[in-house]
Design a protein around this motif. Structure first.
Motif, short mmCIF file in Angstrom:
data_model
loop_
_atom_site.label_atom_id
_atom_site.label_comp_id
_atom_site.label_asym_id
_atom_site.label_seq_id
_atom_site.Cartn_x
_atom_site.Cartn_y
_atom_site.Cartn_z
N THR A 1 0.84 -1.20 0.00
CA THR A 1 0.00 0.00 0.00
C THR A 1 0.87 1.26 0.00
O THR A 1 0.62 2.20 -0.76
N ARG A 2 1.90 1.28 0.86
CA ARG A 2 2.80 2.44 0.91
C ARG A 2 3.54 2.62 -0.42
O ARG A 2 3.73 3.74 -0.89
N PHE A 3 3.98 1.51 -0.99
CA PHE A 3 4.69 1.59 -2.27
C PHE A 3 3.79 2.18 -3.35
O PHE A 3 4.22 3.03 -4.14
N CYS A 4 2.54 1.75 -3.39
CA CYS A 4 1.60 2.26 -4.39
C CYS A 4 1.33 3.75 -4.20
O CYS A 4 1.17 4.50 -5.17
N GLU A 5 1.28 4.19 -2.95
CA GLU A 5 1.10 5.62 -2.68
C GLU A 5 2.33 6.42 -3.10
O GLU A 5 2.21 7.52 -3.66
N LYS A 6 3.51 5.87 -2.88
CA LYS A 6 4.77 6.57 -3.17
C LYS A 6 5.02 6.68 -4.67
O LYS A 6 5.52 7.70 -5.15
N PHE A 7 4.66 5.63 -5.42
CA PHE A 7 4.98 5.60 -6.85
C PHE A 7 3.72 5.45 -7.71
O PHE A 7 3.75 4.84 -8.77
N ARG A 8 2.64 6.05 -7.27
CA ARG A 8 1.34 5.84 -7.90
C ARG A 8 1.35 6.05 -9.42
O ARG A 8 0.80 5.25 -10.18
N LYS A 9 2.00 7.12 -9.88
CA LYS A 9 1.96 7.45 -11.31
C LYS A 9 2.76 6.46 -12.17
O LYS A 9 2.58 6.42 -13.39
N ARG A 10 3.65 5.71 -11.55
CA ARG A 10 4.49 4.77 -12.31
C ARG A 10 3.89 3.37 -12.41
O ARG A 10 4.37 2.55 -13.17
N ILE A 11 2.87 3.09 -11.59
CA ILE A 11 2.40 1.71 -11.44
C ILE A 11 1.30 1.37 -12.44
O ILE A 11 0.35 2.12 -12.62
N GLY A 12 1.49 0.22 -13.09
CA GLY A 12 0.44 -0.30 -13.96
C GLY A 12 -0.60 -1.02 -13.13
O GLY A 12 -1.73 -0.57 -12.98
N GLU A 13 -0.20 -2.14 -12.52
CA GLU A 13 -1.05 -2.87 -11.60
C GLU A 13 -0.18 -3.39 -10.46
O GLU A 13 1.02 -3.60 -10.63
N ALA A 14 -0.78 -3.60 -9.30
CA ALA A 14 -0.07 -4.15 -8.15
C ALA A 14 -0.68 -5.50 -7.82
O ALA A 14 -1.91 -5.66 -7.84
N TYR A 15 0.19 -6.48 -7.52
CA TYR A 15 -0.27 -7.85 -7.33
C TYR A 15 0.12 -8.41 -5.96
O TYR A 15 1.19 -8.11 -5.43
N ILE A 16 -0.77 -9.23 -5.43
CA ILE A 16 -0.45 -10.11 -4.31
C ILE A 16 -0.60 -11.54 -4.82
O ILE A 16 -1.63 -11.88 -5.42
N ILE A 17 0.43 -12.35 -4.63
CA ILE A 17 0.35 -13.77 -4.97
C ILE A 17 0.02 -14.52 -3.69
O ILE A 17 0.76 -14.40 -2.70
N HIS A 18 -1.06 -15.29 -3.68
CA HIS A 18 -1.49 -15.95 -2.44
C HIS A 18 -2.14 -17.29 -2.75
O HIS A 18 -2.37 -17.64 -3.92
N PRO A 19 -2.47 -18.10 -1.71
CA PRO A 19 -3.08 -19.42 -1.97
C PRO A 19 -4.57 -19.36 -2.28
O PRO A 19 -5.14 -20.37 -2.70
N LYS A 20 -5.19 -18.21 -2.06
CA LYS A 20 -6.64 -18.10 -2.25
C LYS A 20 -6.97 -17.83 -3.72
O LYS A 20 -6.09 -17.64 -4.55
N ASN A 21 -8.26 -17.80 -4.03
CA ASN A 21 -8.72 -17.60 -5.40
C ASN A 21 -8.51 -16.15 -5.84
O ASN A 21 -8.13 -15.28 -5.05
N PHE A 22 -8.77 -15.89 -7.12
CA PHE A 22 -8.61 -14.55 -7.69
C PHE A 22 -9.54 -13.57 -6.98
O PHE A 22 -10.70 -13.85 -6.69
N GLU A 23 -8.98 -12.37 -6.71
CA GLU A 23 -9.76 -11.33 -6.03
C GLU A 23 -9.18 -9.97 -6.36
O GLU A 23 -7.97 -9.84 -6.52
N ILE A 24 -10.02 -8.96 -6.49
CA ILE A 24 -9.55 -7.58 -6.63
C ILE A 24 -9.99 -6.83 -5.38
O ILE A 24 -11.19 -6.75 -5.07
#
Length: 452
Positions: A413-436
């Protein structure tokens, strides 16, 4: 056992587009199937072929390279006679297998390609190590191509699950979760993948009797082969290579996972290990991941090489490297991993698997840390950053890896706030199903990382 490998289509593209004007060099780690795919390609796509294995080559062939390149008619006659194979103009392939063993053969590519009678395919590991290139001119008529251990998609195909892969890709494209039962099936296969890995011998052994123990035996043979290779390198950095190789599981078990040189030997620093990482990276035993101090256009321009993570090139090998032989042969260990109850070590395997998947998809991985002077600690830690390589509208994609179903992601979350204009999409890889998430962060089940 022959497996379907995605590199085959790239070999076809090389054959059809270069029309004999370029030789192809397949680089990769030992035992990933380079020779097997080269011979399979030759068998199906050419009228005839010769495979010259420089691990076991006759004096007659060595003499031909040393003395007959000025008379190619005689040179090819010797090869044809020695291997009992008739060669046909523009319909035959000559394979130089393990070409690093005889660098002069690699240098001869310039003359052989210019002659134009046949196509040439080279396979090798440790291709760029100094002792393998110091006495030759690298031919410009050579195109290099990386080959990796079997990726998750190839593993699924070996298990007869190619339709499941298509379904996963379709769900990724549509940004929707998998049906629950198929998600659980895909996660089980992914966990099998991180235990078995992508070394063809390990996969074949596993499939024979669905045996993790047989797979582990094959992987330990490969790890011994890697150690034997290390023992053959120059004395001046042999011990350092061995020290890093032996401690990879220990470093990946730590929270930050990066290599701390002072923990290897007091007073050590990165410059002392430069040759070490060159050898490990060139051998493809490891996948390096460097810290990027300013995630922007051209991540390499801002890499801090003194901060490095060192992932095993194959996650199955890491599993065998990390656990003792006795531990790996106890079914309880496999049950813990398959049931998601191994805690920290499972996180190490997840993160290594993602590094492997990114590398297989052509990404050079970086990570990011930010030190907070007031708090005297890192307040942002991002496991991986990849880019879309778009030179006009450049975007970065931060990735956090979570092996448990309950987690926090303040750093992302902090990274996305710091570099918001540079980010295409941010991902979490986890054992659960797809979620936004509500904040737009995309959570991918671990198996879906193959789509990045």
């Amino acid at each position: 056992m022959a497996f379907k490998r995605k590199i085959y289509s790239k070999l076809l593209d090389w054959k059809n587009t270069t029309q004999g004007k370029k030789a192809l060099l397949i680089e990769g780690a030992r035992r990933i199937g380079k020779s097997t795919i080269a011979e399979e390609f030759a068998r199906h796509e050419y009228r005839s072929y010769i495979l010259i294995d420089f691990n076991d080559v006759s004096d007659a062939v060595i003499n031909a390279f040393n003395n007959l390149l000025g008379d190619l008619d005689t040179f090819f006659m010797v090869l044809s006679t020695e291997y009992g194979v008739e060669l046909f103009n523009r319909e035959s392939l000559i394979i130089f297998d393990e070409v690093q063993r005889f660098p002069k053969a690699r240098q001869s590519i310039k003359k052989l390609v210019k002659d134009g009678r046949y196509d040439y395919l080279e396979t090798g590991s440790l291709i760029s190590i100094q002792q393998n290139v110091k006495d030759i001119t690298i031919p410009s008529e050579e195109r290099a191509m990386d080959m990796h251990p079997m990726d998750f998609e190839e593993f699924c195909d070996a298990l007869g699950e190619s339709m499941l892969v298509k379904y996963i890709k379709n769900c990724f494209a549509k940004k929707i979760p998998l049906e629950r039962g198929l998600h659980e099936k895909a996660m089980l296969i992914f966990k099998e993948y991180i235990l078995v890995g992508g070394m063809p011998q390990s996969v074949a052994a596993f499939l024979e009797k669905r045996s993790f123990q047989r797979s582990d035996e094959e992987k330990r043979d490969i790890l011994k082969l890697y150690r034997d290779d290390i023992m053959k390198i120059e004395d001046r950095y042999q011990s350092r290579v061995l020290a890093i190789f032996d401690q990879i599981p220990a470093f990946l078990s730590q929270h930050e996972k990066r290599i701390v040189f002072s923990e290897i030997q007091a007073g050590s620093y990165f410059a002392q290990y430069a040759d070490t990482f060159f050898w490990l990276g060139n051998s493809r035993i490891v996948n390096e991941c460097f810290n990027c101090t300013d995630p922007n256009v051209g991540l390499t321009l801002n890499e801090e090489r003194a901060y490095i993570k060192c992932y095993m090139g194959d996650t199955g090998l890491l599993a065998s490297h990390a656990f003792s032989e006795n531990a790996m042969t106890e079914n309880e260990l496999y049950k813990q991993i398959l049931n998601g109850k191994l805690n920290l070590n499972e996180g190490m395997l997840y993160e290594n698997a993602l590094a492997q998947m990114l590398r297989a998809n052509g990404h050079k991985a970086f990570f990011y840390t930010h030190y907070n002077e007031e708090k005297h600690r890192n307040d942002i830690e991002i496991d991986f950053i990849i880019t879309d390589n778009n030179k006009v509208n450049f975007k970065i994609f931060p990735i956090e890896v979570k092996s448990g179903k309950r987690y926090k992601y303040e750093s992302l979350t902090r990274f996305c706030e710091k570099f918001r204009k540079r980010i295409g999409e941010a991902y979490i890889i986890h054992p659960k199903n797809f979620e936004i998430k509500d904040d737009g962060i995309i959570c991918l089940p671990a198996y879906m990382a193959m789509c990045l």
